[in-house]
Design a protein around this motif. Structure first.
Motif, PDB file in Angstrom:
ATOM      1  N   UNK A  10       0.823  -1.209   0.000  1.00  0.00           N
ATOM      2  CA  UNK A  10       0.000   0.000   0.000  1.00  0.00           C
ATOM      3  C   UNK A  10       0.857   1.260   0.000  1.00  0.00           C
ATOM      4  N   UNK A  11       1.893   1.275   0.827  1.00  0.00           N
ATOM      5  CA  UNK A  11       2.778   2.442   0.885  1.00  0.00           C
ATOM      6  C   UNK A  11       3.509   2.632  -0.443  1.00  0.00           C
ATOM      7  N   UNK A  12       3.966   1.535  -1.041  1.00  0.00           N
ATOM      8  CA  UNK A  12       4.683   1.619  -2.314  1.00  0.00           C
ATOM      9  C   UNK A  12       3.777   2.141  -3.421  1.00  0.00           C
ATOM     10  N   UNK A  13       2.554   1.659  -3.482  1.00  0.00           N
ATOM     11  CA  UNK A  13       1.621   2.101  -4.523  1.00  0.00           C
ATOM     12  C   UNK A  13       1.231   3.565  -4.344  1.00  0.00           C
ATOM     13  N   UNK A  14       1.030   3.987  -3.110  1.00  0.00           N
ATOM     14  CA  UNK A  14       0.700   5.395  -2.850  1.00  0.00           C
ATOM     15  C   UNK A  14       1.862   6.298  -3.254  1.00  0.00           C
ATOM     16  N   UNK A  15       3.065   5.927  -2.865  1.00  0.00           N
ATOM     17  CA  UNK A  15       4.232   6.708  -3.240  1.00  0.00           C
ATOM     18  C   UNK A  15       4.392   6.733  -4.760  1.00  0.00           C
ATOM     19  N   UNK A  16       4.168   5.597  -5.397  1.00  0.00           N
ATOM     20  CA  UNK A  16       4.277   5.532  -6.859  1.00  0.00           C
ATOM     21  C   UNK A  16       3.314   6.512  -7.514  1.00  0.00           C
ATOM     22  N   UNK A  17       2.105   6.585  -7.014  1.00  0.00           N
ATOM     23  CA  UNK A  17       1.122   7.498  -7.599  1.00  0.00           C
ATOM     24  C   UNK A  17       1.538   8.955  -7.402  1.00  0.00           C
ATOM     25  N   UNK A  18       2.047   9.292  -6.238  1.00  0.00           N
ATOM     26  CA  UNK A  18       2.521  10.662  -5.992  1.00  0.00           C
ATOM     27  C   UNK A  18       3.675  11.020  -6.926  1.00  0.00           C
ATOM     28  N   UNK A  19       4.576  10.091  -7.115  1.00  0.00           N
ATOM     29  CA  UNK A  19       5.727  10.343  -7.981  1.00  0.00           C
ATOM     30  C   UNK A  19       5.277  10.443  -9.445  1.00  0.00           C
ATOM     31  N   UNK A  20       4.326   9.606  -9.850  1.00  0.00           N
ATOM     32  CA  UNK A  20       3.765   9.705 -11.213  1.00  0.00           C
ATOM     33  C   UNK A  20       3.121  11.062 -11.440  1.00  0.00           C
ATOM     34  N   UNK A  21       2.358  11.525 -10.466  1.00  0.00           N
ATOM     35  CA  UNK A  21       1.696  12.827 -10.584  1.00  0.00           C
ATOM     36  C   UNK A  21       2.707  13.967 -10.695  1.00  0.00           C
ATOM     37  N   UNK A  22       3.919  13.710 -10.263  1.00  0.00           N
ATOM     38  CA  UNK A  22       4.975  14.709 -10.347  1.00  0.00           C
ATOM     39  C   UNK A  22       5.737  14.625 -11.669  1.00  0.00           C
ATOM     40  N   UNK A  23       5.295  13.752 -12.556  1.00  0.00           N
ATOM     41  CA  UNK A  23       5.844  13.724 -13.902  1.00  0.00           C
ATOM     42  C   UNK A  23       6.865  12.649 -14.206  1.00  0.00           C
ATOM     43  N   UNK A  24       6.970  11.638 -13.368  1.00  0.00           N
ATOM     44  CA  UNK A  24       7.938  10.573 -13.583  1.00  0.00           C
ATOM     45  C   UNK A  24       7.259   9.313 -14.076  1.00  0.00           C
ATOM     46  N   UNK A  25       8.023   8.482 -14.773  1.00  0.00           N
ATOM     47  CA  UNK A  25       7.562   7.145 -15.129  1.00  0.00           C
ATOM     48  C   UNK A  25       7.972   6.230 -13.981  1.00  0.00           C
ATOM     49  N   UNK A  26       7.029   5.487 -13.434  1.00  0.00           N
ATOM     50  CA  UNK A  26       7.269   4.740 -12.194  1.00  0.00           C
ATOM     51  C   UNK A  26       6.784   3.301 -12.330  1.00  0.00           C
ATOM     52  N   UNK A  27       7.538   2.406 -11.737  1.00  0.00           N
ATOM     53  CA  UNK A  27       7.069   1.048 -11.532  1.00  0.00           C
ATOM     54  C   UNK A  27       7.447   0.631 -10.115  1.00  0.00           C
ATOM     55  N   UNK A  28       6.815  -0.433  -9.637  1.00  0.00           N
ATOM     56  CA  UNK A  28       6.968  -0.854  -8.245  1.00  0.00           C
ATOM     57  C   UNK A  28       7.359  -2.328  -8.187  1.00  0.00           C
ATOM     58  N   UNK A  29       8.223  -2.661  -7.238  1.00  0.00           N
ATOM     59  CA  UNK A  29       8.561  -4.046  -6.915  1.00  0.00           C
ATOM     60  C   UNK A  29       8.365  -4.214  -5.412  1.00  0.00           C
ATOM     61  N   UNK A  30       7.824  -5.348  -5.020  1.00  0.00           N
ATOM     62  CA  UNK A  30       7.498  -5.573  -3.607  1.00  0.00           C
ATOM     63  C   UNK A  30       8.485  -6.486  -2.887  1.00  0.00           C
ATOM     64  N   UNK A  31       9.592  -6.833  -3.558  1.00  0.00           N
ATOM     65  CA  UNK A  31      10.625  -7.645  -2.908  1.00  0.00           C
ATOM     66  C   UNK A  31      11.963  -7.369  -3.589  1.00  0.00           C
ATOM     67  N   UNK A  32      13.022  -7.738  -2.900  1.00  0.00           N
ATOM     68  CA  UNK A  32      14.351  -7.534  -3.452  1.00  0.00           C
ATOM     69  C   UNK A  32      14.593  -8.334  -4.717  1.00  0.00           C
ATOM     70  N   UNK A  33      14.174  -9.596  -4.714  1.00  0.00           N
ATOM     71  CA  UNK A  33      14.381 -10.438  -5.897  1.00  0.00           C
ATOM     72  C   UNK A  33      13.642  -9.886  -7.107  1.00  0.00           C
ATOM     73  N   UNK A  34      12.411  -9.451  -6.914  1.00  0.00           N
ATOM     74  CA  UNK A  34      11.639  -8.866  -8.016  1.00  0.00           C
ATOM     75  C   UNK A  34      12.284  -7.558  -8.466  1.00  0.00           C
ATOM     76  N   UNK A  35      12.822  -6.803  -7.539  1.00  0.00           N
ATOM     77  CA  UNK A  35      13.489  -5.542  -7.890  1.00  0.00           C
ATOM     78  C   UNK A  35      14.645  -5.784  -8.852  1.00  0.00           C
ATOM     79  N   UNK A  36      15.442  -6.808  -8.599  1.00  0.00           N
ATOM     80  CA  UNK A  36      16.578  -7.091  -9.473  1.00  0.00           C
ATOM     81  C   UNK A  36      16.113  -7.449 -10.878  1.00  0.00           C
ATOM     82  N   UNK A  37      15.038  -8.206 -10.983  1.00  0.00           N
ATOM     83  CA  UNK A  37      14.479  -8.549 -12.296  1.00  0.00           C
ATOM     84  C   UNK A  37      13.897  -7.316 -12.975  1.00  0.00           C
ATOM     85  N   UNK A  38      13.248  -6.470 -12.193  1.00  0.00           N
ATOM     86  CA  UNK A  38      12.612  -5.273 -12.736  1.00  0.00           C
ATOM     87  C   UNK A  38      13.644  -4.293 -13.274  1.00  0.00           C
ATOM     88  N   UNK A  39      14.771  -4.188 -12.621  1.00  0.00           N
ATOM     89  CA  UNK A  39      15.835  -3.293 -13.093  1.00  0.00           C
ATOM     90  C   UNK A  39      16.262  -3.705 -14.509  1.00  0.00           C
TER      91      UNK A  39
END
Length: 128
Positions: free
Chosen positions: A22-51
């Motif tokens: 929930x915190x990650x998705x809320x932050x993602x939306x705030x950052x998107x509204x500020x003009x950035x392209x954003x994606x979210x990962x909910x774990x370290x392993x997924x983060x490495x794949x997402x990068x």
């Protein structure tokens, strides 16, 4: 219009990594509204794949995650030559001196503590 701006700028790609969905998705939306392209990962392993797939310019990385913590993620990213210029920002509740020293040792560029004011966070993204 407040802190939110849709001015023309170089679009930066931001990856938010946090096990609190929930915190990650809320932050993602705030950052998107500020003009950035954003994606979210909910774990370290997924983060490495997402990068690999998303090629972010900045990673906002929580430290205290189950499994692979933020320190391990940062070290794994820094071991990749293609991530040499990647900006890694700790966004964590851990703000003591030991945590700050460890983030620096693991290759983080900046350490922000939660809760972080939106202008402070956006300033860190702009500086990237």
């Amino acid at each position: 219009m407040g802190n939110f701006s849709n001015e023309k700028r170089v679009l930066r790609r931001i990856l938010i990594v946090d096990d609190n969905c929930d915190a990650a998705e809320l932050l993602a939306e705030l950052v998107r509204l500020s003009g950035y392209e954003v994606t979210v990962a909910f774990s370290g392993c997924v983060a490495l794949q997402t990068v690999e797939a998303f090629h972010p310019d900045v990673v906002l990385l929580d430290i205290g995650m189950p499994g692979m913590d933020g320190y391990e993620v940062a070290q794994a990213l820094r071991a990749r030559p293609e991530c040499a210029t990647l900006r890694i920002i700790a966004l964590t509740a851990w703000g003591d001196a030991a945590a700050r020293a460890r983030t620096a040792a693991c290759g983080f560029n900046l350490h922000l503590t939660k809760p972080t004011q939106l202008p402070t966070l956006l300033g860190a993204l702009e500086a990237a």
